[in-house]
Design an enzyme around this catalytic site. Structure first.
Site, PDB file in Angstrom:
ATOM      1  N   ASP A   1       0.846  -1.195   0.000  1.00  0.00           N
ATOM      2  CA  ASP A   1       0.000   0.000   0.000  1.00  0.00           C
ATOM      3  C   ASP A   1       0.883   1.247   0.000  1.00  0.00           C
ATOM      4  O   ASP A   1       2.004   1.229   0.509  1.00  0.00           O
ATOM      5  CB  ASP A   1      -0.872   0.042   1.250  1.00  0.00           C
ATOM      6  CG  ASP A   1      -1.952  -1.025   1.238  1.00  0.00           C
ATOM      7  OD1 ASP A   1      -2.003  -1.788   0.265  1.00  0.00           O
ATOM      8  OD2 ASP A   1      -2.718  -1.079   2.215  1.00  0.00           O
ATOM      9  N   ARG A   2       0.354   2.314  -0.527  1.00  0.00           N
ATOM     10  CA  ARG A   2       1.101   3.570  -0.514  1.00  0.00           C
ATOM     11  C   ARG A   2       1.477   3.977   0.903  1.00  0.00           C
ATOM     12  O   ARG A   2       2.584   4.466   1.161  1.00  0.00           O
ATOM     13  CB  ARG A   2       0.278   4.677  -1.172  1.00  0.00           C
ATOM     14  CG  ARG A   2       0.956   6.040  -1.177  1.00  0.00           C
ATOM     15  CD  ARG A   2       0.088   7.082  -1.859  1.00  0.00           C
ATOM     16  NE  ARG A   2      -1.157   7.300  -1.151  1.00  0.00           N
ATOM     17  CZ  ARG A   2      -1.284   8.114  -0.111  1.00  0.00           C
ATOM     18  NH1 ARG A   2      -0.239   8.758   0.377  1.00  0.00           N
ATOM     19  NH2 ARG A   2      -2.455   8.271   0.469  1.00  0.00           N
TER      20      ARG A   2
END
Length: 529
Positions: free
Chosen positions: A274-275
């Site tokens: 995930d970012r």
């Protein structure tokens, strides 16, 4: 072909008429001389002479006549017209071939000129890396604004509609007046040429939209190289930056930072994060290594360990095998649902500081937001998860799952909350375009990357496959008169607002193992909940 036949006709006429008579005459003469006692050699010589001399004269005469016929004709090699034809005027074919005559497109096979994207290569190279420069300010990595041209072929549903109609209905990040001004300034081009407001789109039309890009900031933590060899590059990914360019991120992505600061190109991600997630991220340098490790991950032969700080006192051990369903929504929210894909995660508590717990997570599958969704379902969401620990889920924060109309209300509130954050605080949203999964995420590779013709996400999500080109500029203070971001002053987010307490601690497979140090928020004496 007509010129050849016209030139050879006199030659054929004279040869067929005269050569046939001459050869019979020569053969008869040869026979007569032989009967009168001439030797065989004399007979042959006389026969050859009688044949070649007339033939040579006939050939010269025919060639001369052919040249005269060719010079006497038109420059285009057409036949000479008769007096009656000249009096009657030019033929229909002559009218069509005349340069001054209007062209009748019905008589020609006209094809629409096909334009191609400016960049024909797949992947990212040094030309892209040099598009702009980054700098560090207030603990954040920032990128100087730059002009960028999005490129795309017209989609099927756009055909027969005007350019302005398409932008007004499908790219609503800006008001129609913005696009009208952009068209007048030549920012929007069609097949390499400036367009008008009422230009109608046709099949194979190639569109280019030049925008002024302002990338969201990310934390200034360096991208640390954990391991590098001939086959792999393993890094410790900082939170807040996506793996690949997506949404508003480009130069503040892991791929671009590795290319610009470490010289790595053409890397193949083995898994993604995930970012907002930090930790182990593995890249293969060649396809053979990628295929080998991909097979291990798909075969669930890789042991993955994550750390998370969650709300409350977590049990000593727990397990969740709820199927995960990806809600079709702009935010990309997932939830536990019987219609979802099978997923399983095991947990064990590491520590508890009186308010929150550090939990070690063992995901056996790699669904979108799997760890985050399972922790929420168990009633222990991650402390600073902007999606699954939002107040809009209620006092229980979505424990046990939410169904029906209540879920739609929550999604609408999440959209509103995310929009307010972006407008007032310049905090990048954790939406589908800027976040992914633990091991099989929604971000796309360069060859599959979707880019909008607009600099921001459109409401309808009207995306088109394309590649972009940057207009390089050395002016770090570039200001665009029609750029909304240039007119708005926003506060910088703090580094704490850009991270989430979820970290990929280690990945281990057959014959290999990589691990990072635990983050500061996972320490036993952590009190900044």
């Amino acid at each position: 072909m007509g010129r050849i036949c016209t030139g050879l006709f006199p030659l054929w006429y004279h040869v067929s008429r005269n050569f046939r008579t001459g050869i019979f005459r020569s053969v008869w003469t040869a026979g007569l001389l032989g009967s009168r006692g001439c030797t065989r050699s004399d007979t042959i010589l006389n026969t050859r002479k009688n044949l070649t001399e007339p033939l040579g004269r006939w050939l010269c005469t025919s060639v001369a006549m052919a040249e005269a016929s060719h010079k006497g004709g038109s420059k285009k090699g057409k036949r000479e017209t008769s007096d009656s034809a000249e009096q009657a005027g030019p033929s229909k074919r002559a009218k069509m071939d005349s340069p001054s005559a209007p062209k009748d497109k019905s008589h020609h096979n006209y094809k629409h000129k096909v334009f191609e994207p400016t960049r024909k290569t797949v992947g990212f190279d040094q030309v892209m890396f040099n598009e702009t420069k980054s700098y560090i300010e207030n603990g954040l990595r920032k990128v100087h604004p730059y002009f960028f041209t999005f490129e795309a072929f017209a989609k099927g549903r756009w055909l027969g509609r005007t350019v302005m109609d398409v932008f007004r209905s499908e790219f609503r990040a800006h008001p129609p007046e913005h696009y009208e001004q952009a068209i007048k300034m030549g920012r929007l081009k069609l097949n390499g040429e400036c367009v008008k407001l009422d230009t109608v789109l046709k099949d194979n039309d190639f569109m280019q939209n030049t925008v002024h890009r302002h990338e969201p900031p990310v934390v200034a933590d360096p991208v640390e190289i954990v391991e590098e060899n001939d086959d792999l590059v393993v890094i410790n990914k900082p939170a807040s930056m996506p793996v690949h360019p997506c949404g508003g991120y480009r130069h503040n992505s892991v791929i671009f930072i590795l290319g610009k600061e470490h010289g790595f190109q053409n890397l193949h991600p083995i898994h993604r994060l995930d970012r907002l997630t930090s930790g182990i991220l593995i890249f293969a340098k060649n396809l053979e290594t990628k295929q080998r490790l991909d097979a291990q991950i798909k075969g669930r032969e890789v042991k993955k360990v994550y750390l998370a700080r969650v709300m409350g006192e977590f049990p000593e051990k727990a397990e969740c095998d709820g199927p995960i369903f990806a809600t079709k929504h702009k935010l990309g929210v997932c939830r536990v649902c019987p219609d979802g894909k099978p997923a399983k995660t095991s947990f064990e508590r590491v520590s508890f500081n009186g308010k929150s717990s550090v939990v070690r997570c063992y995901p056996e599958t790699g669904r979108t937001h799997q760890i985050r969704v399972h922790l929420q379902y168990l009633g222990y969401p991650i402390v600073n998860d902007p999606l699954y620990n939002s107040p809009v889920w209620g006092t229980e924060r979505g424990k046990g799952g939410i169904e029906g109309l209540h879920l739609n209300e929550i999604l609408q509130k999440l959209v509103k909350e995310e929009t307010e954050k972006q407008l007032t605080g310049a905090i990048p949203g954790d939406n589908a375009q800027t976040s992914g999964t633990c091991s099989s995420e929604a971000e796309q590779s360069p060859s599959e990357q979707d880019c909008n013709l607009d600099s921001q996400d459109s409401v309808e999500g009207a995306k088109v496959k394309s590649q972009g080109v940057t207009e390089s500029t050395d002016d770090s203070s570039t200001v665009d008169p029609i750029c909304d971001d240039c007119q708005i002053s926003r506060r910088d987010p703090t580094p704490k607002e850009l991270i989430m307490y979820l970290h990929a601690l280690s990945y281990e497979g057959e014959g290999w193992s990589y691990k990072t140090p635990p983050p500061t928020w996972a320490s036993d004496d952590w009190t900044e909940d």
